[in-house]
Design a protein around this motif. Structure first.
Motif, PDB file in Angstrom:
ATOM      1  N   ASP A  83       8.655   9.979  -5.557  1.00 38.54           N
ATOM      2  CA  ASP A  83      10.068   9.830  -5.879  1.00 38.54           C
ATOM      3  C   ASP A  83      10.864   9.156  -4.775  1.00 38.54           C
ATOM      4  N   ASP A  84      10.663   9.577  -3.540  1.00 34.86           N
ATOM      5  CA  ASP A  84      11.488   9.072  -2.447  1.00 34.86           C
ATOM      6  C   ASP A  84      11.320   7.570  -2.236  1.00 34.86           C
ATOM      7  N   SER A  85      10.090   7.121  -2.096  1.00 29.07           N
ATOM      8  CA  SER A  85       9.859   5.706  -1.790  1.00 29.07           C
ATOM      9  C   SER A  85      10.254   4.803  -2.952  1.00 29.07           C
ATOM     10  N   TYR A  86       9.903   5.203  -4.162  1.00 27.59           N
ATOM     11  CA  TYR A  86      10.206   4.368  -5.331  1.00 27.59           C
ATOM     12  C   TYR A  86      11.715   4.303  -5.592  1.00 27.59           C
ATOM     13  N   SER A  87      12.396   5.453  -5.529  1.00 27.47           N
ATOM     14  CA  SER A  87      13.831   5.454  -5.799  1.00 27.47           C
ATOM     15  C   SER A  87      14.599   4.730  -4.689  1.00 27.47           C
ATOM     16  N   ASP A  88      14.105   4.798  -3.474  1.00 25.95           N
ATOM     17  CA  ASP A  88      14.760   4.110  -2.366  1.00 25.95           C
ATOM     18  C   ASP A  88      14.728   2.596  -2.565  1.00 25.95           C
TER      19      ASP A  88
ATOM     20  N   PRO B 159       0.800  -1.236   0.000  1.00 24.37           N
ATOM     21  CA  PRO B 159       0.000   0.000   0.000  1.00 24.37           C
ATOM     22  C   PRO B 159       0.828   1.279   0.000  1.00 24.37           C
ATOM     23  N   ILE B 160       2.076   1.216   0.468  1.00 27.12           N
ATOM     24  CA  ILE B 160       2.899   2.416   0.477  1.00 27.12           C
ATOM     25  C   ILE B 160       3.214   2.899  -0.939  1.00 27.12           C
ATOM     26  N   PHE B 161       3.053   1.987  -1.917  1.00 29.14           N
ATOM     27  CA  PHE B 161       3.354   2.325  -3.297  1.00 29.14           C
ATOM     28  C   PHE B 161       2.092   2.581  -4.127  1.00 29.14           C
ATOM     29  N   VAL B 162       0.971   2.881  -3.471  1.00 30.69           N
ATOM     30  CA  VAL B 162      -0.286   3.059  -4.195  1.00 30.69           C
ATOM     31  C   VAL B 162      -0.191   4.215  -5.183  1.00 30.69           C
ATOM     32  N   GLU B 163       0.568   5.257  -4.846  1.00 31.76           N
ATOM     33  CA  GLU B 163       0.812   6.372  -5.748  1.00 31.76           C
ATOM     34  C   GLU B 163       2.315   6.558  -5.898  1.00 31.76           C
TER      35      GLU B 163
ATOM     36  N   GLY C 284       7.592 -17.596 -16.740  1.00 22.96           N
ATOM     37  CA  GLY C 284       8.673 -16.855 -16.109  1.00 22.96           C
ATOM     38  C   GLY C 284       8.570 -16.943 -14.603  1.00 22.96           C
ATOM     39  N   GLU C 285       9.470 -16.257 -13.941  1.00 26.75           N
ATOM     40  CA  GLU C 285       9.560 -16.307 -12.483  1.00 26.75           C
ATOM     41  C   GLU C 285       9.138 -14.969 -11.894  1.00 26.75           C
ATOM     42  N   VAL C 286       8.292 -15.013 -10.877  1.00 28.99           N
ATOM     43  CA  VAL C 286       7.891 -13.816 -10.147  1.00 28.99           C
ATOM     44  C   VAL C 286       8.544 -13.865  -8.771  1.00 28.99           C
ATOM     45  N   ILE C 287       9.376 -12.876  -8.487  1.00 29.25           N
ATOM     46  CA  ILE C 287      10.079 -12.804  -7.201  1.00 29.25           C
ATOM     47  C   ILE C 287       9.420 -11.714  -6.366  1.00 29.25           C
ATOM     48  N   LYS C 288       8.709 -12.121  -5.331  1.00 32.60           N
ATOM     49  CA  LYS C 288       8.008 -11.164  -4.476  1.00 32.60           C
ATOM     50  C   LYS C 288       8.967 -10.610  -3.427  1.00 32.60           C
ATOM     51  N   LYS C 289       9.046  -9.299  -3.373  1.00 25.82           N
ATOM     52  CA  LYS C 289       9.921  -8.622  -2.430  1.00 25.82           C
ATOM     53  C   LYS C 289       9.095  -7.904  -1.374  1.00 25.82           C
ATOM     54  N   THR C 290       9.635  -7.812  -0.188  1.00 21.89           N
ATOM     55  CA  THR C 290       8.963  -7.095   0.903  1.00 21.89           C
ATOM     56  C   THR C 290       9.854  -5.950   1.379  1.00 21.89           C
ATOM     57  N   ILE C 291       9.241  -4.984   2.049  1.00 19.89           N
ATOM     58  CA  ILE C 291       9.983  -3.832   2.546  1.00 19.89           C
ATOM     59  C   ILE C 291       9.578  -3.549   3.981  1.00 19.89           C
ATOM     60  N   ASP C 292      10.404  -2.824   4.663  1.00 20.72           N
ATOM     61  CA  ASP C 292      10.070  -2.298   5.988  1.00 20.72           C
ATOM     62  C   ASP C 292       9.619  -0.858   5.782  1.00 20.72           C
ATOM     63  N   ALA C 293       8.310  -0.654   5.760  1.00 19.64           N
ATOM     64  CA  ALA C 293       7.762   0.666   5.443  1.00 19.64           C
ATOM     65  C   ALA C 293       8.221   1.734   6.425  1.00 19.64           C
ATOM     66  N   SER C 294       8.565   1.339   7.637  1.00 12.42           N
ATOM     67  CA  SER C 294       8.984   2.319   8.639  1.00 12.42           C
ATOM     68  C   SER C 294      10.331   2.960   8.301  1.00 12.42           C
ATOM     69  N   LYS C 295      11.099   2.305   7.440  1.00 14.12           N
ATOM     70  CA  LYS C 295      12.413   2.833   7.072  1.00 14.12           C
ATOM     71  C   LYS C 295      12.375   3.717   5.827  1.00 14.12           C
ATOM     72  N   ILE C 296      11.219   3.809   5.195  1.00 12.86           N
ATOM     73  CA  ILE C 296      11.090   4.652   4.005  1.00 12.86           C
ATOM     74  C   ILE C 296      10.557   6.020   4.422  1.00 12.86           C
ATOM     75  N   ILE C 297      11.313   7.038   4.086  1.00 19.47           N
ATOM     76  CA  ILE C 297      10.947   8.404   4.454  1.00 19.47           C
ATOM     77  C   ILE C 297      10.537   9.165   3.198  1.00 19.47           C
ATOM     78  N   ASN C 298       9.294   9.623   3.145  1.00 17.61           N
ATOM     79  CA  ASN C 298       8.809  10.446   2.050  1.00 17.61           C
ATOM     80  C   ASN C 298       8.870  11.909   2.470  1.00 17.61           C
ATOM     81  N   ARG C 299       9.563  12.712   1.692  1.00 13.56           N
ATOM     82  CA  ARG C 299       9.660  14.141   2.003  1.00 13.56           C
ATOM     83  C   ARG C 299       8.503  14.937   1.395  1.00 13.56           C
TER      84      ARG C 299
END
Length: 251
Positions: free
Chosen positions: A97-102, A90-94, A198-213
């Motif tokens: 720059d900060d979250s996606y590039s990170d 859900p953090i990537f719903v929109e 093909g292969e789908v590799i599901k990745k997870t993130i720690d949303a608390s470490k992503i800072i959106n300015r």
């Protein structure tokens, strides 16, 4: 006579980069999407990147980031991707720059692709430069041609220069990955093959470490009306008082 000390400029040691080319392998295409719809330029990139991947004898991967978009991973495979790295959160719903590039810069540092391609869209132009800066590599923008120098595995990135008067081919010989944005409609889109696997590799993130300015407020769809062609041909007339002016429609 008065004496002055010379100006001394002290620089930090340059960042030591891992540029052993043998550590970098594979071609990546960033699968730009908005509200679950893959951008058309992505299928063009998959087609051209597939040709480059065959020349280098490497896998072609797509990077898909968004929310509730897992089903689109199979669509990318059907259009030529051998592997899809999927971030579905859900953090990537929109796009921001900060979250996606990170998240993409960290994935590049982990997996080490030798080539990363993006569409030269509004998002791509903003996004690609941020990622390139974070991973200390070069970026060639608005490419209209791509090829491989097989002797060096360097990506030959061709783009207009000097106002379009010449075509420049740019190389990134000392850094990896090699990054480029590519203009829409310069390559043909890949054909869809429902039988591709093909292969789908599901990745997870720690949303608390992503800072959106920045904070996303709202998305306003462009509702600009298109100008309709003139029924009486391409000549347009407009009267202003007693004077008549004449112009030509570009439609």
């Amino acid at each position: 006579m008065q004496k002055f000390s010379a100006i001394t400029l002290v620089k930090d040691e340059p960042i030591k980069l891992d540029i052993d080319k043998s550590h970098y392998k594979g071609i990546w295409v960033y699968a730009e999407q908005r509200h679950g719809e893959i951008s058309p330029v992505v299928f063009e990139l998959l087609n051209e990147a597939g040709t480059l991947a065959k020349k280098l004898n490497v896998q072609l991967s797509a990077i898909l980031i968004g929310d509730k978009i897992e089903a689109k991973a199979q669509e990318l495979i059907q259009h030529g991707a051998d592997r899809v790295y999927l971030y579905d959160d859900p953090i990537f719903v929109e796009f921001q720059d900060d979250s996606y590039s990170d998240v993409l810069s960290h994935l590049i540092e982990q997996e080490k692709p030798e080539i990363v391609l993006m569409g030269a869209t509004n998002i791509g132009r903003s996004f690609a430069s941020r990622v390139a800066a974070r991973i200390y590599t070069g970026l060639t923008a608005d490419c209209t041609g791509l090829d491989i120098d097989l002797s060096t595995r360097n990506l030959m990135q061709t783009r207009p220069a000097f106002g379009g008067n010449i075509m420049a081919t740019i190389l990134t010989p000392r850094h990896r990955p090699q990054m480029a944005t590519v203009r829409h409609k310069v390559f043909k889109p890949s054909a869809k093959d429902p039988s591709r696997k093909g292969e789908v590799i599901k990745k997870t993130i720690d949303a608390s470490k992503i800072i959106n300015r920045t904070k996303f407020l709202n998305f306003i769809k462009d509702t600009t009306a298109k100008v309709k062609p003139c029924r009486r041909g391409h000549n347009l007339f407009r009267r202003q008082g007693a004077r008549q002016t004449r112009g030509f429609s570009s439609l």
